[in-house]
Design a protein around this motif. Structure first.
Motif, PDB file in Angstrom:
ATOM      1  N   SER A 117      68.497  21.242 139.192  1.00  0.00           N
ATOM      2  CA  SER A 117      67.562  20.379 138.475  1.00  0.00           C
ATOM      3  C   SER A 117      67.815  20.337 136.976  1.00  0.00           C
ATOM      4  CB  SER A 117      66.120  20.832 138.740  1.00  0.00           C
ATOM      5  OG  SER A 117      65.855  22.080 138.123  1.00  0.00           O
ATOM      6  N   ILE A 118      68.500  21.357 136.434  1.00  0.00           N
ATOM      7  CA  ILE A 118      68.796  21.366 134.998  1.00  0.00           C
ATOM      8  C   ILE A 118      70.290  21.196 134.729  1.00  0.00           C
ATOM      9  CG2 ILE A 118      66.775  22.731 134.396  1.00  0.00           C
ATOM     10  CD1 ILE A 118      68.562  25.198 134.253  1.00  0.00           C
ATOM     11  N   GLY A 119      71.060  20.840 135.756  1.00  0.00           N
ATOM     12  CA  GLY A 119      72.475  20.549 135.573  1.00  0.00           C
ATOM     13  C   GLY A 119      73.357  21.761 135.338  1.00  0.00           C
ATOM     14  N   LEU A 120      72.960  22.937 135.869  1.00  0.00           N
ATOM     15  CA  LEU A 120      73.739  24.157 135.640  1.00  0.00           C
ATOM     16  C   LEU A 120      74.104  24.846 136.953  1.00  0.00           C
ATOM     17  CD1 LEU A 120      71.941  25.699 132.527  1.00  0.00           C
ATOM     18  CD2 LEU A 120      74.067  24.385 132.597  1.00  0.00           C
ATOM     19  N   ALA A 121      74.427  24.052 137.964  1.00  0.00           N
ATOM     20  CA  ALA A 121      74.790  24.617 139.267  1.00  0.00           C
ATOM     21  C   ALA A 121      76.263  24.363 139.587  1.00  0.00           C
ATOM     22  CB  ALA A 121      73.904  24.028 140.360  1.00  0.00           C
ATOM     23  N   THR A 122      77.102  24.259 138.565  1.00  0.00           N
ATOM     24  CA  THR A 122      78.522  24.030 138.788  1.00  0.00           C
ATOM     25  C   THR A 122      79.151  25.255 139.446  1.00  0.00           C
ATOM     26  OG1 THR A 122      78.559  22.692 136.766  1.00  0.00           O
ATOM     27  CG2 THR A 122      80.684  23.317 137.717  1.00  0.00           C
ATOM     28  N   ALA A 123      79.836  25.036 140.555  1.00  0.00           N
ATOM     29  CA  ALA A 123      80.415  26.144 141.333  1.00  0.00           C
ATOM     30  C   ALA A 123      81.863  26.376 140.910  1.00  0.00           C
ATOM     31  CB  ALA A 123      80.325  25.837 142.826  1.00  0.00           C
ATOM     32  N   ASN A 124      82.058  26.924 139.730  1.00  0.00           N
ATOM     33  CA  ASN A 124      83.432  27.055 139.224  1.00  0.00           C
ATOM     34  C   ASN A 124      83.719  28.374 138.532  1.00  0.00           C
ATOM     35  OD1 ASN A 124      81.843  26.616 136.959  1.00  0.00           O
ATOM     36  ND2 ASN A 124      83.253  25.168 135.999  1.00  0.00           N
ATOM     37  N   ALA A 125      82.918  29.397 138.740  1.00  0.00           N
ATOM     38  CA  ALA A 125      83.159  30.676 138.067  1.00  0.00           C
ATOM     39  C   ALA A 125      84.542  31.218 138.433  1.00  0.00           C
ATOM     40  CB  ALA A 125      82.083  31.683 138.451  1.00  0.00           C
ATOM     41  N   GLY A 126      85.367  31.463 137.424  1.00  0.00           N
ATOM     42  CA  GLY A 126      86.699  32.004 137.636  1.00  0.00           C
ATOM     43  C   GLY A 126      87.763  30.974 137.971  1.00  0.00           C
ATOM     44  N   LEU A 127      87.380  29.706 138.075  1.00  0.00           N
ATOM     45  CA  LEU A 127      88.342  28.666 138.424  1.00  0.00           C
ATOM     46  C   LEU A 127      88.883  27.973 137.177  1.00  0.00           C
ATOM     47  CD1 LEU A 127      86.588  27.130 141.572  1.00  0.00           C
ATOM     48  CD2 LEU A 127      88.406  28.858 141.477  1.00  0.00           C
ATOM     49  N   ILE A 128      89.740  26.996 137.373  1.00  0.00           N
ATOM     50  CA  ILE A 128      90.459  26.376 136.268  1.00  0.00           C
ATOM     51  C   ILE A 128      89.532  25.698 135.253  1.00  0.00           C
ATOM     52  CG2 ILE A 128      90.838  24.240 137.568  1.00  0.00           C
ATOM     53  CD1 ILE A 128      93.553  24.010 136.162  1.00  0.00           C
ATOM     54  N   THR A 129      88.349  25.251 135.684  1.00  0.00           N
ATOM     55  CA  THR A 129      87.436  24.589 134.757  1.00  0.00           C
ATOM     56  C   THR A 129      86.478  25.557 134.069  1.00  0.00           C
ATOM     57  OG1 THR A 129      85.845  24.103 136.532  1.00  0.00           O
ATOM     58  CG2 THR A 129      87.518  22.431 136.058  1.00  0.00           C
ATOM     59  N   ASP A 130      86.553  26.838 134.407  1.00  0.00           N
ATOM     60  CA  ASP A 130      85.737  27.861 133.751  1.00  0.00           C
ATOM     61  C   ASP A 130      86.497  28.344 132.525  1.00  0.00           C
ATOM     62  OD1 ASP A 130      83.845  29.745 133.136  1.00  0.00           O
ATOM     63  OD2 ASP A 130      84.377  31.115 134.762  1.00  0.00           O
ATOM     64  N   ILE A 131      86.577  27.492 131.527  1.00  0.00           N
ATOM     65  CA  ILE A 131      87.465  27.682 130.381  1.00  0.00           C
ATOM     66  C   ILE A 131      86.724  28.391 129.239  1.00  0.00           C
ATOM     67  CG2 ILE A 131      88.834  26.475 128.625  1.00  0.00           C
ATOM     68  CD1 ILE A 131      89.112  24.161 130.684  1.00  0.00           C
ATOM     69  N   ILE A 132      87.391  29.343 128.616  1.00  0.00           N
ATOM     70  CA  ILE A 132      86.905  29.904 127.353  1.00  0.00           C
ATOM     71  C   ILE A 132      87.543  29.111 126.225  1.00  0.00           C
ATOM     72  CG2 ILE A 132      86.991  31.880 125.792  1.00  0.00           C
ATOM     73  CD1 ILE A 132      86.763  33.716 128.131  1.00  0.00           C
ATOM     74  N   ALA A 133      86.724  28.605 125.310  1.00  0.00           N
ATOM     75  CA  ALA A 133      87.243  27.870 124.165  1.00  0.00           C
ATOM     76  C   ALA A 133      86.437  28.230 122.917  1.00  0.00           C
ATOM     77  CB  ALA A 133      87.166  26.355 124.410  1.00  0.00           C
ATOM     78  N   CYS A 134      87.143  28.414 121.807  1.00  0.00           N
ATOM     79  CA  CYS A 134      86.457  28.663 120.543  1.00  0.00           C
ATOM     80  C   CYS A 134      85.874  27.338 120.027  1.00  0.00           C
ATOM     81  CB  CYS A 134      87.438  29.259 119.538  1.00  0.00           C
ATOM     82  SG  CYS A 134      88.600  28.049 118.857  1.00  0.00           S
ATOM     83  N   PRO A 135      85.040  27.372 118.976  1.00  0.00           N
ATOM     84  CA  PRO A 135      84.472  26.120 118.447  1.00  0.00           C
ATOM     85  C   PRO A 135      85.516  25.167 117.897  1.00  0.00           C
ATOM     86  CG  PRO A 135      83.196  28.002 117.704  1.00  0.00           C
ATOM     87  CD  PRO A 135      84.438  28.558 118.344  1.00  0.00           C
TER      88      PRO A 135
END
Length: 328
Positions: free
Chosen positions: A217-235
């Motif tokens: 309901s708040i748009g935070l149910a993406t099932a991608n932990a540890g996958l290619i789209t779970d990206i760490i990026a600096c500002p």
């Protein structure tokens, strides 16, 4: 990769202590820390780390701000010699007021004690039924829920990496909603991971479906932990005066290109980390694929050059029957 790294472990007697590593770091001069103590009892933790700091304060570089780090001292002195100096300082400090009293250790232990986890065995049957009825929910459990010490509970990663979104970003209303969900389903406890996600560490399996609906309901149910789209990026250049490149748009483009759930599952675990400059705030040295911005351009330009660094690591194996059951 830390200046001082502490690895929690037990000795042959079952006592808790720490292996101590010194001299790691990223940035301009990436180095892996060296182990200087195999097992440090927990009551000596404060005095031993103070000994490390004393040696660094005595011999650390002051002539060059780029070399004013413990990693440079370890590199120039050598791990064995530095360990000898630390042990000499530690001998003077070991039985002083820096030795942690048992009462303090117990206070810390109780502060981080598990909440009152009651048995919720009904969660297993419900979970199997919910997963059969909803493939999206099943995928979310597969990727974002990890086994807990208590078999009727799980640890939930709330991904702040929606496909095409800004990594690690959340609105004020989303944060308020997460706080409400944590209060209702996670014993009012929230943790923030270095991977720019939110962790709910104690969620009953019987409550996973309700929690998932709340996150949808708040748009935070993406099932991608540890996958290619779970990206760490600096500002990056959008927010940081030190940056050479815009990290956020690059992360968004990669996420969009590889956003299909089936494609992500086919690729498997893959950690992409993006830094907009040599300071390595995006941890690019330790990603499976690390991207480093190396050339400054106009602030509104996206034409900065990137250096790509790739490493290969084995995929993690499932370590327990509980993990296997949860994933099924």
């Amino acid at each position: 990769m830390h200046d001082i790294g502490l690895h929690l472990k037990k000795n042959d007697k079952g006592e808790i202590g720490f292996a101590v590593y010194v001299g790691g770091g990223q940035g301009r001069t990436p180095m892996i820390a060296k182990k200087i103590h195999d097992f440090l009892p927990e009551e000596d933790l404060l005095s031993y780390t103070t000994a490390i700091m004393r040696v660094y304060n005595l011999h650390g570089r002051r002539d060059n701000k780029y070399k004013a780090r413990i990693k440079i001292l370890v590199h120039e002195t050598g791990a064995e010699e530095l360990a000898r100096q630390v042990d000499a300082e530690f001998a003077e400090l070991k039985n002083t007021e820096l030795k942690l009293p048992e009462a303090d250790i117990q206070a810390i232990t109780s502060y981080f004690a598990l909440p009152p986890l009651t048995d919720r065995p009904e969660g297993w049957a419900n979970l199997a039924s919910w997963k059969r009825a909803d493939p999206d929910f099943a995928r979310w459990v597969q990727q974002n829920v990890q086994p807990h010490k208590h078999p009727d509970y799980g640890m939930v990663t709330v991904s702040l990496k929606p496909i095409g979104g800004i990594p690690g970003d959340a609105s004020d209303s989303q944060m308020d909603a997460i706080a409400d969900l944590a209060e209702e389903y996670a014993f009012d406890e929230i943790r923030i991971s270095h991977e720019q996600n939110i962790i709910l560490p104690h969620v009953a399996l019987a409550d996973l479906e309700a929690l998932y609906r709340g996150l949808v309901s708040i748009g935070l149910a993406t099932a991608n932990a540890g996958l290619i789209t779970d990206i760490i990026a600096c500002p990056g250049l959008d927010y940081c005066a030190l940056a050479n490149a815009r990290s956020i748009p690059l992360a968004q483009e990669i996420s969009t290109r590889f956003g299909n759930p089936d494609r992500q599952a086919e690729i498997g675990e893959l950690k992409i980390k993006i830094s907009g400059c040599i300071n390595a705030c995006g941890h690019h040295h330790v990603g499976h694929i690390g991207l480093l911005g190396v050339e400054r351009r106009a602030r509104n330009s996206t034409r900065s050059r990137w250096v790509v660094r790739a490493t290969r690591t084995p995929r993690s194996a499932k370590s327990s029957a509980a993990a296997s059951s949860l994933k099924r």
